[in-house]
Design a protein around this motif. Structure first.
Motif, PDB file in Angstrom:
ATOM      1  N   ASP A  38      -7.043  -1.356   8.095  1.00  7.55           N
ATOM      2  CA  ASP A  38      -5.974  -2.067   7.388  1.00  7.55           C
ATOM      3  C   ASP A  38      -5.003  -2.706   8.381  1.00  7.55           C
ATOM      4  O   ASP A  38      -4.182  -2.016   8.987  1.00  7.55           O
ATOM      5  N   THR A  40      -2.420  -4.332   7.810  1.00  6.25           N
ATOM      6  CA  THR A  40      -1.028  -4.266   7.360  1.00  6.25           C
ATOM      7  C   THR A  40      -0.393  -2.896   7.611  1.00  6.25           C
ATOM      8  O   THR A  40       0.807  -2.746   7.432  1.00  6.25           O
ATOM      9  N   PHE A  41      -1.216  -1.912   7.998  1.00  9.07           N
ATOM     10  CA  PHE A  41      -0.682  -0.567   8.235  1.00  9.07           C
ATOM     11  C   PHE A  41       0.194  -0.594   9.482  1.00  9.07           C
ATOM     12  O   PHE A  41      -0.155  -1.221  10.487  1.00  9.07           O
ATOM     13  N   PRO A  42       1.351   0.072   9.442  1.00  2.84           N
ATOM     14  CA  PRO A  42       2.257   0.072  10.592  1.00  2.84           C
ATOM     15  C   PRO A  42       1.576   0.590  11.866  1.00  2.84           C
ATOM     16  O   PRO A  42       0.848   1.574  11.833  1.00  2.84           O
ATOM     17  N   GLU A  61       8.829   1.616   8.080  1.00  2.00           N
ATOM     18  CA  GLU A  61       7.632   0.790   7.983  1.00  2.00           C
ATOM     19  C   GLU A  61       6.569   1.453   7.106  1.00  2.00           C
ATOM     20  O   GLU A  61       5.879   0.771   6.351  1.00  2.00           O
ATOM     21  N   GLN A  64       7.660   1.036   3.486  1.00  2.00           N
ATOM     22  CA  GLN A  64       7.435  -0.353   3.061  1.00  2.00           C
ATOM     23  C   GLN A  64       5.948  -0.612   2.820  1.00  2.00           C
ATOM     24  O   GLN A  64       5.568  -1.233   1.823  1.00  2.00           O
ATOM     25  N   TRP A  65       5.092  -0.130   3.724  1.00  2.00           N
ATOM     26  CA  TRP A  65       3.647  -0.293   3.561  1.00  2.00           C
ATOM     27  C   TRP A  65       3.187   0.373   2.264  1.00  2.00           C
ATOM     28  O   TRP A  65       2.432  -0.209   1.495  1.00  2.00           O
ATOM     29  N   HIS A  66       3.669   1.585   2.011  1.00  2.00           N
ATOM     30  CA  HIS A  66       3.291   2.314   0.800  1.00  2.00           C
ATOM     31  C   HIS A  66       3.724   1.550  -0.454  1.00  2.00           C
ATOM     32  O   HIS A  66       2.949   1.412  -1.406  1.00  2.00           O
ATOM     33  N   ASN A  68       4.225  -1.641  -0.741  1.00  2.00           N
ATOM     34  CA  ASN A  68       3.377  -2.832  -0.857  1.00  2.00           C
ATOM     35  C   ASN A  68       2.008  -2.471  -1.422  1.00  2.00           C
ATOM     36  O   ASN A  68       1.449  -3.216  -2.228  1.00  2.00           O
ATOM     37  N   GLN A  69       1.458  -1.322  -1.015  1.00  2.00           N
ATOM     38  CA  GLN A  69       0.169  -0.865  -1.532  1.00  2.00           C
ATOM     39  C   GLN A  69       0.260  -0.595  -3.033  1.00  2.00           C
ATOM     40  O   GLN A  69      -0.633  -0.972  -3.783  1.00  2.00           O
TER      41      GLN A  69
END
Length: 78
Positions: A38, A40-42, A61, A64-66, A68-69
């Motif tokens: 992924d 997009t993963f930090p 981060e 935010q990623w979570h 967005n998922q």
């Protein structure tokens, strides 16, 4: 296993790799695969220059990623 309820504590700035695995309910290998798969993963960062330096993830981060998922998954299921 330690209590990972972070809402009653001060918000951390960074999480160790071990804590990140616990929070995401992944094994170390699962986390490694997620990072590779992924984009997009930090990205993790090291707290030093040596090979043995601990690896950390930025808490904000990860959150935010979570989020967005969750949003992406919700839009795909509609």
């Amino acid at each position: 296993m330690q209590d990972l309820n972070l809402s009653n504590q001060v918000t951390p700035l960074r999480l160790s790799q071990k804590t990140t695995c616990q929070v995401l309910d992944l094994t170390a290998e699962g986390l490694r695969k997620l990072i590779a798969k992924d984009p997009t993963f930090p990205k993790p960062y090291k707290a030093g220059q040596t090979r043995q330096a601990p690896v950390y993830f930025d808490y904000a981060e990860l959150v935010q990623w979570h989020n967005n998922q969750k949003q992406t998954n919700t839009m795909q299921s509609v």
